[in-house]
Design a protein around this motif. Structure first.
Motif, PDB file in Angstrom:
ATOM      1  N   GLU A   1       1.979  10.341   5.057  1.00  0.00           N
ATOM      2  CA  GLU A   1       0.756  11.060   3.783  1.00  0.00           C
ATOM      3  C   GLU A   1       0.557  12.106   3.399  1.00  0.00           C
ATOM      4  O   GLU A   1       0.621  12.902   3.179  1.00  0.00           O
TER       5      GLU A   1
ATOM      6  N   ALA B   1      -1.771  10.247  -1.338  1.00  0.00           N
ATOM      7  CA  ALA B   1      -0.524   9.342  -1.511  1.00  0.00           C
ATOM      8  C   ALA B   1      -0.559   8.587   0.571  1.00  0.00           C
ATOM      9  O   ALA B   1      -0.649   9.502   1.178  1.00  0.00           O
ATOM     10  N   ASN B   2      -0.482   7.406   0.697  1.00  0.00           N
ATOM     11  CA  ASN B   2       0.092   6.804   1.755  1.00  0.00           C
ATOM     12  C   ASN B   2       1.640   6.345   1.755  1.00  0.00           C
ATOM     13  O   ASN B   2       2.037   5.591   0.470  1.00  0.00           O
ATOM     14  N   TRP B   3       2.552   6.688   2.313  1.00  0.00           N
ATOM     15  CA  TRP B   3       4.298   6.533   1.697  1.00  0.00           C
ATOM     16  C   TRP B   3       4.844   5.889   2.706  1.00  0.00           C
ATOM     17  O   TRP B   3       4.666   5.973   3.863  1.00  0.00           O
TER      18      TRP B   3
ATOM     19  N   MET C   1      -1.204   7.897  10.417  1.00  0.00           N
ATOM     20  CA  MET C   1      -1.913   8.432   9.712  1.00  0.00           C
ATOM     21  C   MET C   1      -3.955   8.339   9.620  1.00  0.00           C
ATOM     22  O   MET C   1      -4.305   9.236   9.148  1.00  0.00           O
TER      23      MET C   1
ATOM     24  N   LEU D   1      -6.208  17.313   7.836  1.00  0.00           N
ATOM     25  CA  LEU D   1      -6.106  17.848   6.555  1.00  0.00           C
ATOM     26  C   LEU D   1      -7.208  18.074   6.269  1.00  0.00           C
ATOM     27  O   LEU D   1      -8.163  17.314   5.896  1.00  0.00           O
TER      28      LEU D   1
ATOM     29  N   MET E   1      -4.355  -0.603   3.508  1.00  0.00           N
ATOM     30  CA  MET E   1      -2.951   0.634   2.907  1.00  0.00           C
ATOM     31  C   MET E   1      -2.075   0.635   4.032  1.00  0.00           C
ATOM     32  O   MET E   1      -0.527   0.621   4.212  1.00  0.00           O
TER      33      MET E   1
ATOM     34  N   PHE F   1       1.840  -1.916   5.120  1.00  0.00           N
ATOM     35  CA  PHE F   1       3.406  -0.833   5.021  1.00  0.00           C
ATOM     36  C   PHE F   1       3.051  -1.270   7.233  1.00  0.00           C
ATOM     37  O   PHE F   1       4.836  -1.723   6.946  1.00  0.00           O
TER      38      PHE F   1
ATOM     39  N   ALA G   1       5.898   0.359  -0.300  1.00  0.00           N
ATOM     40  CA  ALA G   1       7.100   1.248  -0.388  1.00  0.00           C
ATOM     41  C   ALA G   1       6.050   2.941  -0.535  1.00  0.00           C
ATOM     42  O   ALA G   1       6.081   3.637   0.111  1.00  0.00           O
ATOM     43  N   ALA G   2       4.747   2.738  -1.479  1.00  0.00           N
ATOM     44  CA  ALA G   2       4.118   3.318  -1.378  1.00  0.00           C
ATOM     45  C   ALA G   2       2.572   3.610  -1.862  1.00  0.00           C
ATOM     46  O   ALA G   2       2.331   3.050  -2.874  1.00  0.00           O
ATOM     47  N   GLY G   3       2.062   3.817  -1.696  1.00  0.00           N
ATOM     48  CA  GLY G   3       0.536   4.161  -1.826  1.00  0.00           C
ATOM     49  C   GLY G   3       0.084   4.732  -2.727  1.00  0.00           C
ATOM     50  O   GLY G   3      -0.435   5.870  -1.836  1.00  0.00           O
ATOM     51  N   PHE G   4      -0.664   4.942  -4.217  1.00  0.00           N
ATOM     52  CA  PHE G   4      -2.096   6.603  -4.608  1.00  0.00           C
ATOM     53  C   PHE G   4      -3.149   6.145  -4.526  1.00  0.00           C
ATOM     54  O   PHE G   4      -3.423   4.813  -5.173  1.00  0.00           O
ATOM     55  N   LYS G   5      -4.348   6.893  -3.773  1.00  0.00           N
ATOM     56  CA  LYS G   5      -5.160   6.813  -4.125  1.00  0.00           C
ATOM     57  C   LYS G   5      -5.958   7.519  -4.930  1.00  0.00           C
ATOM     58  O   LYS G   5      -5.353   8.705  -4.911  1.00  0.00           O
TER      59      LYS G   5
END
Lengths: 102, 149
Positions: free
Chosen positions: A46, A59-61, B11, B18, B31, B35, B98-102
């Motif tokens: 993340e 972003a989640n990777w 996650m 964070l 999401m 994965f 592979a990848a996600g963007f919010k």
């Protein structure tokens, strides 16, 4: 264990482009080591990028992102914004870095 | 894909750690499940993308031929109004997601990163805007795979 983050942010026409490279092995968990055992997965899962403490990207990777990953994004902002990037990996390590928008 | 189940939990748990502000309830969910999917259909299902309409408003910037599958630069940008999420999938990888963007309200709808690709494959970009999911794809030929060892 500190891992380096390189981060740069530049404003042009009201749009701030942020680019960053993080030091990270990004192990997929699919590779085998010399002893024939699988190397455990270890990847950044993340990333949160904020500008002046307001989130601009999350972003989640998965492990399919390359080693020492690169990320680039853009948001509507101004010079002098404080851009902060924080990542967290699947082993609980975390690192962050910030920069001023030029 | 050892560790992915754990990663999902990390996650979800990690989003609170964070300290920066995060999207309300936007974490995990579709999401995280995507994965864990090991084939494209499952990944698309988790993202709600089975019924995605192909859109020419999504641009995928990726090399036609990638010499090194370990580092394939991919940029996805879109002109679709109100785009909130961008997901990048590589169907031929062991785990397609592979990848996600919010994106946040003031984000510009573009995201780039570098991906590993095991072999020649399409790169699929999904863009969520409101309740609709749009997609675009581009084939990338890989001459050396990125999953050696």
């Amino acid at each position: 264990m500190a891992r380096k983050i390189k981060i740069k942010a530049k404003e042009k026409d009201g749009v701030v482009t942020v680019k960053s490279i993080m030091n990270h092995p990004m192990e997929t968990g699919q590779r085998k080591g010399k002893d024939g055992k699988k190397i455990p997965a270890h990847f950044i899962s993340e990333i949160v990028v904020t500008a002046n403490d307001e989130e601009v990207l999350n972003a989640n990777w998965g492990p399919a992102v390359s080693k020492n990953p690169f990320i680039s994004l853009a948001y509507n902002g101004a010079k002098g914004d404080v851009v902060k990037l924080t990542w967290k990996d699947n082993m609980g390590e975390s690192e962050s870095a910030e920069t001023n928008v030029k | 894909m050892q560790g992915t189940v754990g990663a999902g939990a990390v996650m979800a748990a990690g989003s609170g750690l964070l300290s920066s502000p995060t999207l309300a309830d936007g974490h995990g969910g579709g999401m995280a499940a995507a994965f864990e999917a090991e084939n494209l259909d499952d990944a698309l299902a988790a993202l709600g993308g089975q019924a995605a309409t192909e859109s020419d408003q999504i641009k995928i910037k990726a090399p036609e031929i990638a010499e090194n599958g370990a580092v394939v630069p991919v940029t996805v940008s879109t002109d679709i109004e109100g785009a909130t999420e961008i997901a990048i999938l590589v169907p031929e990888n062991p785990a397609p997601m592979a990848a996600g963007f919010k994106l946040a309200a003031n984000s510009v709808a573009t995201a780039s990163t570098r991906l590993k690709m095991g072999k020649t494959s399409d790169v699929i970009a999904l863009v969520k805007a409101g309740d609709a999911v749009h997609m675009a794809k581009k084939e990338v030929k890989v001459t050396i795979g990125g999953c050696g060892g």
